[in-house]
Enzyme design. Sequence first.
Site, short mmCIF file in Angstrom:
data_model
loop_
_atom_site.label_atom_id
_atom_site.label_comp_id
_atom_site.label_asym_id
_atom_site.label_seq_id
_atom_site.Cartn_x
_atom_site.Cartn_y
_atom_site.Cartn_z
N SER A 163 0.84 -1.19 0.00
CA SER A 163 0.00 0.00 0.00
C SER A 163 0.88 1.26 0.00
O SER A 163 1.73 1.40 -0.88
CB SER A 163 -0.94 -0.06 1.21
OG SER A 163 -1.94 0.90 1.11
N ARG A 233 -11.70 6.75 9.13
CA ARG A 233 -11.30 5.34 9.21
C ARG A 233 -12.43 4.42 8.73
O ARG A 233 -12.16 3.41 8.08
CB ARG A 233 -10.92 5.00 10.65
CG ARG A 233 -10.37 3.58 10.83
CD ARG A 233 -9.11 3.32 10.00
NE ARG A 233 -8.38 2.14 10.46
CZ ARG A 233 -7.24 1.72 9.93
NH1 ARG A 233 -6.70 2.36 8.91
NH2 ARG A 233 -6.62 0.66 10.40
N ASP A 327 -8.57 -6.95 -4.13
CA ASP A 327 -8.29 -5.57 -3.73
C ASP A 327 -9.07 -4.61 -4.62
O ASP A 327 -8.79 -4.49 -5.81
CB ASP A 327 -6.77 -5.32 -3.85
CG ASP A 327 -6.33 -3.99 -3.26
OD1 ASP A 327 -7.17 -3.08 -3.10
OD2 ASP A 327 -5.12 -3.87 -2.97
N HIS A 356 -7.95 -5.37 0.00
CA HIS A 356 -6.65 -4.68 0.12
C HIS A 356 -5.88 -5.13 1.37
O HIS A 356 -4.66 -5.34 1.30
CB HIS A 356 -6.93 -3.17 0.15
CG HIS A 356 -5.70 -2.34 0.28
ND1 HIS A 356 -4.71 -2.32 -0.66
CD2 HIS A 356 -5.29 -1.48 1.27
CE1 HIS A 356 -3.76 -1.49 -0.29
NE2 HIS A 356 -4.08 -0.98 0.89
N ASP A 357 -6.56 -5.26 2.51
CA ASP A 357 -5.88 -5.69 3.74
C ASP A 357 -5.27 -7.08 3.62
O ASP A 357 -4.54 -7.51 4.52
CB ASP A 357 -6.84 -5.66 4.94
CG ASP A 357 -6.82 -4.32 5.68
OD1 ASP A 357 -5.91 -3.51 5.43
OD2 ASP A 357 -7.73 -4.10 6.51
C1 LIG Z 1 -0.27 -3.81 17.40
C2 LIG Z 1 -1.03 -2.96 16.58
O1 LIG Z 1 -1.85 -2.25 17.01
S1 LIG Z 1 -0.64 -2.88 14.98
C3 LIG Z 1 -0.56 -1.19 14.86
C4 LIG Z 1 -0.19 -0.88 13.56
N1 LIG Z 1 -1.34 -1.06 12.75
C5 LIG Z 1 -1.17 -1.22 11.49
O2 LIG Z 1 -0.09 -1.35 11.06
C6 LIG Z 1 -2.36 -1.22 10.67
C7 LIG Z 1 -2.48 -2.46 10.02
N2 LIG Z 1 -3.53 -3.24 10.62
C8 LIG Z 1 -4.78 -3.16 10.20
O3 LIG Z 1 -5.14 -2.38 9.37
C9 LIG Z 1 -5.76 -4.09 10.81
O4 LIG Z 1 -5.49 -4.22 12.17
C10 LIG Z 1 -5.75 -5.45 10.17
C11 LIG Z 1 -5.88 -5.38 8.70
C12 LIG Z 1 -4.48 -6.19 10.49
C13 LIG Z 1 -6.95 -6.13 10.83
O5 LIG Z 1 -7.25 -7.28 10.20
P1 LIG Z 1 -8.08 -8.45 10.85
O6 LIG Z 1 -7.16 -9.30 11.65
O7 LIG Z 1 -8.84 -9.05 9.73
O8 LIG Z 1 -9.04 -7.75 11.89
P2 LIG Z 1 -10.57 -7.40 11.69
O9 LIG Z 1 -10.78 -6.40 10.66
O10 LIG Z 1 -11.32 -8.68 11.57
O11 LIG Z 1 -10.91 -6.72 13.07
C14 LIG Z 1 -10.88 -7.44 14.25
C15 LIG Z 1 -11.46 -6.56 15.36
O12 LIG Z 1 -12.80 -6.22 15.05
C16 LIG Z 1 -13.61 -6.55 16.19
N3 LIG Z 1 -14.94 -6.90 15.74
C17 LIG Z 1 -15.31 -7.92 14.93
N4 LIG Z 1 -16.66 -7.89 14.77
C18 LIG Z 1 -17.13 -6.84 15.49
C19 LIG Z 1 -18.44 -6.34 15.73
N5 LIG Z 1 -19.53 -6.86 15.18
N6 LIG Z 1 -18.53 -5.25 16.52
C20 LIG Z 1 -17.44 -4.68 17.09
N7 LIG Z 1 -16.19 -5.14 16.90
C21 LIG Z 1 -16.04 -6.22 16.11
C22 LIG Z 1 -12.90 -7.73 16.83
O13 LIG Z 1 -13.29 -7.88 18.17
C23 LIG Z 1 -11.45 -7.31 16.69
O14 LIG Z 1 -11.13 -6.41 17.70
P3 LIG Z 1 -9.61 -6.19 18.18
O15 LIG Z 1 -8.79 -5.95 16.93
O16 LIG Z 1 -9.68 -4.98 19.04
O17 LIG Z 1 -9.21 -7.44 18.87
N1 LIG Z 2 -5.07 -1.36 7.14
C1 LIG Z 2 -3.96 -0.68 6.56
C2 LIG Z 2 -4.39 -0.26 5.23
C3 LIG Z 2 -3.67 0.80 4.54
O1 LIG Z 2 -3.08 0.25 3.42
C4 LIG Z 2 -3.51 0.45 7.46
O2 LIG Z 2 -4.26 0.85 8.34
O3 LIG Z 2 -2.39 0.92 7.33
#
Ligand SMILES: CC(=O)SCCNC(=O)CCNC(=O)[C@H](O)C(C)(C)COP(=O)(O)OP(=O)(O)OC[C@H]1O[C@@H](n2cnc3c(N)ncnc32)[C@H](O)[C@@H]1OP(=O)(O)O
Ligand SMILES: N[C@@H](CCO)C(=O)O
Length: 378
Positions: A163, A233, A327, A356-357
């Site tokens: 990305s 977001r 994506d 995309h994720d």
């Molecule tokens: C350690 C860190 O914080 S990493 C920090 C840096 N972050 C980044 O680099 C961004 C990159 N990460 C992201 O964009 C995202 O976190 C991703 C793409 C990795 C998430 O992908 P996934 O693992 O598929 O998570 P998903 O989208 O299913 O979300 C899961 C969350 O949604 C919550 N959820 C799921 N369904 C629901 C619902 N109906 N209502 C409320 N919350 C919900 C889960 O409880 C979970 O919560 P948590 O993350 O607080 O434990």
């Molecule tokens: N989930 C990713 C997507 C951006 O490519 C982020 O939050 O950085």
Amino acid sequence: MTTTSRPPTTSGAWREGDPVGSRRFVGLGAVELERGGVLPDVTVAYETWGELNAAGDNAILVEHALTGDAHVVGEAGPGHPTPGWWDGLVGPGSPLDTDRFFVVASNVLGGCQGTTGPSSSAPDGTAWGSRFPFVTVRDQVQVEALLADRLGIERWHLVLGGSMGGMRALEWAVGHPDRVDRAVVLASTAYATAEQIAWCQAQLLAIRSDPHFRNGDYYDQHTGPDAGLGIARRIAHVTYRSELELHERFGREPQGSEEPLGGRGRYAVESYLDHHAGKLAGRFDANSYLVLTEAMNSHDVGRGRGGVPEALRRVRADVLVVAVDSDRLYPPRLSHEIAEGIGGASLHTVRSDYGHDGFLIELDQVGAVVERVLADPA
Ligand SMILES: CC(=O)SCCNC(=O)CCNC(=O)[C@H](O)C(C)(C)COP(=O)(O)OP(=O)(O)OC[C@H]1O[C@@H](n2cnc3c(N)ncnc32)[C@H](O)[C@@H]1OP(=O)(O)O
Ligand SMILES: N[C@@H](CCO)C(=O)O
């Protein structure tokens, strides 16, 4: 209370090279910006894993996406390690094998996780806020090049990212062709498209329309533009996932016992987006979100280089371009364009229902392509 983090970028609370948690900091001095102006006193937060070898030819740069940071993987050892955003990809015996490679990741210029950004202190001691200058992806890569100089890395064995991180990986290969041996560009593009800019406009407006935004000078206020950041977001997160995944995961289900049909309750998918909105507002600065979004909009490897095809012809690295088949934000055609434009580049498609994720979630597939790239002699 605003949840905006105030990294110790210019507070004097750190000493160059000393770890603060898992991060280290380096002061790079003044940096001239592509669109004009100078940022004095740029600080970069970075993490490393493994050792740089005597020949200096085993360094790998991992580039994070929009809301990521230098914390690619969680710390090993006892206690409660903070997870990273690509856990499993870096470590002894992992695809980015730290027994062989020196892996570096830094927080991007304009970010809010230790590198100079709008929440950092300006020379007058108050946060930059609205005064933070416009930065481009090229400026961000220029800062990474200065970091590489400081770490004694002349050439990268590999630069990889997805990305916005893929934008920087490609910009490295185009703008510094003699410093990159290999590049992996995941779920990315050679230029921000009209639709990407369009989605970003709604996000930028959501933040700027929040009454707590105060033109970006909200750091001394009780409340920051968390609501606007949360809306941004929500918009972005839908574009990061696929229609099929959202359908199969949430369908038309109400959230728990809530009544969405006239009772002002939420559908489960709305609750899910509320959750992601709140989580981001708790860990990210709204001004950084604006700065980085505008930097992504600036991305065009062809600018001032005779256009995209001409720019891609500058690349001398071995490049693997990785698309995610579902994506919809960076559709596979954009990866195809990069691969076709770089003579000898390879293309791989990750199979994922996540959209995309997928570049963050499909770790087995991403790990396998990274291993393949590292097995090939450049
Ligand atoms: C350690 C860190 O914080 S990493 C920090 C840096 N972050 C980044 O680099 C961004 C990159 N990460 C992201 O964009 C995202 O976190 C991703 C793409 C990795 C998430 O992908 P996934 O693992 O598929 O998570 P998903 O989208 O299913 O979300 C899961 C969350 O949604 C919550 N959820 C799921 N369904 C629901 C619902 N109906 N209502 C409320 N919350 C919900 C889960 O409880 C979970 O919560 P948590 O993350 O607080 O434990
Ligand atoms: N989930 C990713 C997507 C951006 O490519 C982020 O939050 O950085």
